[in-house]
Design an enzyme around this catalytic site. Structure first.
Site, PDB file in Angstrom:
ATOM      1  CG  ASP A  33       5.073 -26.794 -55.514  1.00  0.00           C
ATOM      2  OD1 ASP A  33       6.068 -27.517 -55.427  1.00  0.00           O
ATOM      3  OD2 ASP A  33       4.370 -26.458 -54.536  1.00  0.00           O
TER       4      ASP A  33
ATOM      5  CE  LYS B  24      10.312 -26.580 -51.424  1.00  0.00           C
ATOM      6  NZ  LYS B  24       9.964 -25.155 -51.219  1.00  0.00           N
TER       7      LYS B  24
HETATM    8  O1  MRU Z   1       7.527 -25.209 -49.918  1.00  0.00           O
HETATM    9  P1  MRU Z   1       6.743 -26.496 -49.855  1.00  0.00           P
HETATM   10  O2  MRU Z   1       7.173 -27.389 -48.744  1.00  0.00           O
HETATM   11  O3  MRU Z   1       5.261 -26.240 -49.875  1.00  0.00           O
HETATM   12  O4  MRU Z   1       7.112 -27.221 -51.214  1.00  0.00           O
HETATM   13  C1  MRU Z   1       6.603 -28.495 -51.460  1.00  0.00           C
HETATM   14  C2  MRU Z   1       7.083 -29.089 -52.725  1.00  0.00           C
HETATM   15  O5  MRU Z   1       7.845 -28.493 -53.462  1.00  0.00           O
HETATM   16  C3  MRU Z   1       6.510 -30.422 -53.107  1.00  0.00           C
HETATM   17  O6  MRU Z   1       7.454 -31.181 -53.795  1.00  0.00           O
HETATM   18  C4  MRU Z   1       5.290 -30.205 -54.014  1.00  0.00           C
HETATM   19  O7  MRU Z   1       4.416 -29.309 -53.429  1.00  0.00           O
HETATM   20  C5  MRU Z   1       4.590 -31.470 -54.322  1.00  0.00           C
HETATM   21  S1  MRU Z   1       3.742 -32.109 -52.936  1.00  0.00           S
HETATM   22  C6  MRU Z   1       2.849 -33.463 -53.396  1.00  0.00           C
END
Ligand code: MRU
Length: 355
Positions: free
Chosen positions: A243, A254
């Site tokens: 992120d 995550k």
């Molecule tokens: O809470 P989310 O589902 O938006 O979190 C997503 C993640 O943590 C992904 O691993 C990250 O955004 C990378 S997506 C290419």
């Protein structure tokens, strides 16, 4: 004679068409593949907040299209008023989720383009084409990332991934799962082990869905099984998304990623992060990055059913930080960054304007 398996159309998560944005409704997966149509930027705000669309790049792309909707719906009679409307939409979209840097990167990129327009028509046109460009570049970057990362994989390899860093988290193709797709396209049969990813279940609901959709071998495990599975010595590597990545190489991803990285380190399993340069934040310090705290209900319940004792408190951080010493490499569209990250990130991100 058995016929060859039919190749499905690439799963596209965010689609701009004639002044509206179509999103896969990720809250309905895996039971149903349904799409929702957003006609106003407020629809996009709601979709990001409710996780109809999620995943760092997909959030950034959707938000950019949110500004495109604000521009195309605007009835402003002069550039000053149009810019005011765009600014309001910008701040509403910015407030949807705090951790993924792609959100702010996409919004800033479109707003900076808007500021170069000199009349109503030009501003609208530039906002819409910049958002479309961001979505298009995302697919190209994911494919380039896939080619770079696929070199790490061989026929028969087993890869662990966490959360969903696939087509559903981008405009299409994916980052971590893009690497798996590229390996498959190169004729290598790679097996994926996907963690459930409690509490929102992006692994079981989304990663298994999109890998099955593309006929890629996937096995689901509880988050708690990672150490046990790694201890058997059959895992080639871990590949996850991000992120936000800081200039130091700290990776926000995550919740649960950090403990997988620790486990990988102990079991000598290489730990890779696949992320586009738009996920890099060269300005923020570790302590300045907000980690989204989500509703306690997501932990206290499974679906609508309560699973914890009444009155108990719950913590629900959505992301954690993996320190650079646990990261083997960062797969980007430009190549694979290796430690020491501070200097390799500097080198690779030179051409990219980072917010
Ligand atoms: O809470 P989310 O589902 O938006 O979190 C997503 C993640 O943590 C992904 O691993 C990250 O955004 C990378 S997506 C290419």
């Amino acid at each position: 004679m058995a016929s060859a398996p039919r190749k499905r159309k690439m799963l596209q998560t965010v689609i701009w068409k004639e002044g509206s944005v179509t999103l896969v409704d990720q809250t309905r997966l895996p039971a149903r593949l349904v799409y929702i149509r957003c006609k106003k930027h407020e629809d996009i705000v709601k979709a990001i907040r409710n996780m109809v669309v999620r995943g760092a790049p997909a959030i950034g792309i959707s938000a950019a299209f949110g500004l495109a909707l604000a521009a195309s719906n605007s009835r402003a009679k002069n550039p000053t008023n149009l810019m005011k409307e765009l600014d309001t939409a910008y701040w509403e979209l910015r407030s949807t989720r705090p951790t993924a840097i792609n959100l702010f990167w996409g919004l800033d990129r479109v707003m900076n383009k808007a500021k170069t327009g000199t009349n109503l028509h030009e501003i609208k046109d530039r906002v819409i084409s910049e958002a479309k460009k961001i979505a298009q570049e995302d697919i190209q970057n994911n494919m380039a990332m896939g080619l770079n990362g696929a070199k790490l994989l061989y026929d028969g390899d087993v890869v662990i991934t966490h959360c969903n860093a696939g087509a559903l988290a981008t405009s299409a193709y994916g980052t971590a799962l893009g690497v798996i797709r590229a390996a498959k396209e190169a004729g290598k049969s790679v097996k994926v082990i996907a963690t459930e990813t409690r509490p929102v279940m992006q692994g079981s609901r989304l990663t298994t869905f999109e890998l099955r959709y593309d006929n890629i071998d996937v096995t689901l495990i509880p988050d708690t099984a990672v150490g046990h599975i790694m201890s058997k010595g059959e895992i080639k590597c871990v590949i996850v998304g991000a992120d936000r990545i800081l200039r130091t190489g700290h990776v926000f991803n995550k919740i649960g990623t950090y403990q997988i990285a620790l486990m990988a380190n102990i079991h000598k399993v290489p730990f890779y992060v696949a992320a586009p340069l738009s996920s890099f934040d060269l300005k923020s310090k570790l302590e300045d990055v907000p980690i989204e705290e989500r509703r306690a209900d997501e932990v206290l319940k499974i679906g609508k059913k309560r699973i914890a004792a009444r009155g108990v408190a719950a913590l629900n951080p959505a992301f954690d930080v993996t320190p650079p010493e646990l990261v083997t490499g960062i797969i980007t569209e430009k190549g694979i960054l290796t430690p020491p990250f501070e200097s390799s990130i500097e080198l690779f991100s030179g051409e990219q304007k980072l917010s």
